[in-house]
Design a protein around this motif. Structure first.
Motif, short mmCIF file in Angstrom:
data_model
loop_
_atom_site.label_atom_id
_atom_site.label_comp_id
_atom_site.label_asym_id
_atom_site.label_seq_id
_atom_site.Cartn_x
_atom_site.Cartn_y
_atom_site.Cartn_z
N THR A 1 14.73 54.36 4.41
CA THR A 1 13.96 53.34 5.09
C THR A 1 14.14 52.00 4.38
O THR A 1 14.47 51.94 3.20
N GLY A 2 13.92 50.93 5.16
CA GLY A 2 14.08 49.61 4.56
C GLY A 2 14.35 48.57 5.62
O GLY A 2 14.00 48.73 6.80
N ALA A 3 15.01 47.48 5.23
CA ALA A 3 15.34 46.37 6.12
C ALA A 3 16.39 46.81 7.15
O ALA A 3 16.97 47.90 7.04
N PRO A 4 16.65 45.99 8.17
CA PRO A 4 17.63 46.38 9.19
C PRO A 4 19.00 46.75 8.64
O PRO A 4 19.74 47.49 9.28
N GLU A 5 19.30 46.27 7.44
CA GLU A 5 20.61 46.57 6.85
C GLU A 5 20.81 48.07 6.57
O GLU A 5 21.95 48.50 6.34
N VAL A 6 19.74 48.87 6.57
CA VAL A 6 19.92 50.31 6.33
C VAL A 6 20.54 51.01 7.54
O VAL A 6 21.01 52.15 7.42
N GLN B 1 9.24 49.66 12.74
CA GLN B 1 8.24 50.08 11.75
C GLN B 1 8.63 51.42 11.12
O GLN B 1 8.50 51.60 9.90
N ALA B 2 9.12 52.35 11.96
CA ALA B 2 9.58 53.63 11.42
C ALA B 2 10.77 53.42 10.49
O ALA B 2 10.85 54.01 9.41
N ARG B 3 11.71 52.58 10.90
CA ARG B 3 12.89 52.30 10.07
C ARG B 3 12.50 51.67 8.74
O ARG B 3 13.09 51.97 7.69
N SER B 4 11.50 50.81 8.77
CA SER B 4 11.09 50.13 7.53
C SER B 4 10.24 51.00 6.63
O SER B 4 10.06 50.70 5.45
N GLY B 5 9.70 52.10 7.18
CA GLY B 5 8.83 52.98 6.42
C GLY B 5 7.38 52.56 6.44
O GLY B 5 6.56 53.15 5.73
N ALA B 6 7.04 51.57 7.27
CA ALA B 6 5.66 51.06 7.33
C ALA B 6 4.77 52.01 8.11
O ALA B 6 4.72 51.99 9.33
N GLY B 7 4.05 52.87 7.38
CA GLY B 7 3.11 53.78 8.02
C GLY B 7 3.76 54.95 8.73
O GLY B 7 3.09 55.72 9.41
N HIS B 8 5.07 55.07 8.62
CA HIS B 8 5.79 56.15 9.29
C HIS B 8 6.65 56.88 8.25
O HIS B 8 7.80 56.52 8.04
N PRO B 9 6.14 57.90 7.59
CA PRO B 9 6.96 58.60 6.59
C PRO B 9 8.19 59.22 7.23
O PRO B 9 8.12 59.81 8.30
N LYS B 10 9.32 59.06 6.58
CA LYS B 10 10.59 59.59 7.09
C LYS B 10 10.59 61.11 6.97
O LYS B 10 10.32 61.66 5.91
N GLN B 11 10.93 61.79 8.08
CA GLN B 11 10.82 63.25 8.13
C GLN B 11 12.15 63.97 7.95
O GLN B 11 12.16 65.17 7.67
N PHE B 12 13.27 63.26 8.15
CA PHE B 12 14.57 63.91 8.17
C PHE B 12 15.54 63.17 7.25
O PHE B 12 15.40 61.97 7.04
N GLU C 1 18.51 62.25 7.80
CA GLU C 1 19.21 61.23 8.57
C GLU C 1 18.51 61.07 9.92
O GLU C 1 18.17 62.06 10.56
N VAL C 2 18.30 59.83 10.34
CA VAL C 2 17.57 59.56 11.58
C VAL C 2 18.38 58.64 12.48
O VAL C 2 18.93 57.63 12.01
N THR C 3 18.47 58.98 13.76
CA THR C 3 18.94 58.05 14.79
C THR C 3 17.70 57.49 15.45
O THR C 3 16.91 58.25 16.02
N PRO C 4 17.48 56.16 15.40
CA PRO C 4 16.21 55.60 15.87
C PRO C 4 16.14 55.44 17.38
O PRO C 4 17.10 55.70 18.10
N ARG D 1 15.98 43.06 14.30
CA ARG D 1 15.51 41.75 13.80
C ARG D 1 14.84 40.96 14.91
O ARG D 1 13.84 40.26 14.68
N ALA D 2 15.37 41.07 16.11
CA ALA D 2 14.79 40.33 17.24
C ALA D 2 13.38 40.81 17.54
O ALA D 2 12.46 40.01 17.74
N VAL D 3 13.19 42.12 17.57
CA VAL D 3 11.85 42.65 17.85
C VAL D 3 10.90 42.32 16.71
O VAL D 3 9.77 41.89 16.93
#
Length: 342
Positions: free
Chosen positions: A9-14, A45-56, A58-61, A323-325
């Motif tokens: 998780t992190g910024a869009p660059e991930v 928010q899920a990608r950034s890890g904000a309140g959404h713990p990563k479960q897998f 590797e994730v396709t969002p 980034r747009a959203v």
């Protein structure tokens, strides 16, 4: 197939643009060739890890999208192969969302898309439309299902009517027969809310918005669909009718909420918090069915002329779409996954 993934998780660059094997549908599942993927705030928010713990690992969002079923798993009618569908909650509790050329979802989460509805419409439904349905069906004195006439005689206030959920609230409430008021922050957003179908638009930054809304609805508003509870609660309570409902699906701006308990008691107000993940399967199924009915009636168009501007990116620029959203782009951000016609 081409896909977007992230491992950390992190910024869009991930987000990475990669090749992956085609997924195979299991029992009760369908595989959808995605044409357009919709991007929601919950995706970044899920990608950034904000309140959404990563479960897998590797994730396709991305939760929402639209495309065509190309194969089905055991127990699914093979007649669905070739069916155009809109997909919702694809990445909820699963590692494979719609930011890929193909995704696999439970069959009930791939809803038939009418021939006259384009993939852009389908990809814009999902989270916004189902959230809007939930907001409009939780009132004590209101319906549990939506359809023409279900909200006749009701007044609905759509806070932030230029946003994706607010836009869907306006469209669904109007389809169901409500008088629809929308609050906006300026003339451009007023134009969009009006194009979406709002009967009345109030600029909450000018004059006395509570008095203006009370002038439209002297007995008060039945349902408020709220996007910024901390900022708007005082206004909401000033215009809410007795036994009215404030259905809040976000708190944009993050302002803390201070609750006057006595004021709410006197109003017999209902403050309903909502999110699709924990709304329960019955509520989600009802919402998908009613949204599908509204779609068949042509009640949910998108695009600038219908109050929801579309901003699009190719799949390999999904990071820019995030980034747009995240930057507050007005309207709906879409990712073009595969090329073709509707």
């Amino acid at each position: 197939m081409k896909a977007i993934i992230y491992r950390d998780t992190g910024a869009p660059e991930v987000l990475e643009f990669v090749d992956r094997d085609l997924p195979a549908p299991g029992p009760g599942e369908v595989r959808v060739r995605i044409a357009v993927s919709g991007v929601n705030p919950t995706d970044w928010q899920a990608r950034s890890g904000a309140g959404h713990p990563k479960q897998f690992p590797e994730v396709t969002p991305h939760l929402d999208g639209a495309g065509t079923i190309d194969t089905v798993g055991e127990g699914v009618d093979r007649g669905r192969v070739g069916q155009r569908v809109w997909v919702f909650l694809a990445a909820a509790g699963r590692p494979t969302g719609t930011a890929a050329e193909f995704t696999v979802v439970p069959a009930e989460q791939a809803v038939p898309l009418p021939d006259e509805a384009g993939f852009d419409v389908g990809a814009s439904l999902g989270v916004p439309a189902l959230t809007a349905h939930r907001a409009l069906t939780v009132a004590e004195d209101g319906p549990r299902r939506l359809g023409p006439g279900a909200l006749k005689g009701h007044v609905v206030l759509a806070a932030g009517g230029a946003g994706a959920v607010g836009h869907a609230v306006i469209q669904l409430a109007r389809w169901a027969g409500a008088t629809v008021i929308s609050t906006v922050s300026g003339p451009e957003k007023a134009r969009l809310a009006t194009a979406a179908g709002a009967h009345h638009v109030v600029n909450y930054r000018e004059g006395d918005p509570a008095a203006e809304i009370r002038g439209i609805a002297p007995d008060g508003v039945d349902i408020v669909a709220e996007v910024a509870l901390g900022a708007n609660l005082a206004l909401d309570l000033a215009v809410l009718r007795t036994r009215g409902t404030i259905a809040t699906y976000a708190n944009d701006g993050g302002r803390p909420v201070e609750l006057n308990v006595l004021q709410n008691m006197v109003l017999n107000a209902r403050l309903q918090f909502l999110i699709l993940y924990t709304a329960g399967p019955e509520a989600r199924t009802a919402a998908a069915e009613d949204v599908a009915a509204a779609l068949r009636d042509g009640a949910l168009p998108v695009g600038e002329e219908h109050g929801l501007p579309l901003t699009r990116f190719p799949l390999d620029r999904t990071a820019d779409a995030h980034r747009a959203v995240e930057g507050g782009t007005v309207g709906k951000v879409l990712v073009d996954v595969t090329h073709g016609t509707d």
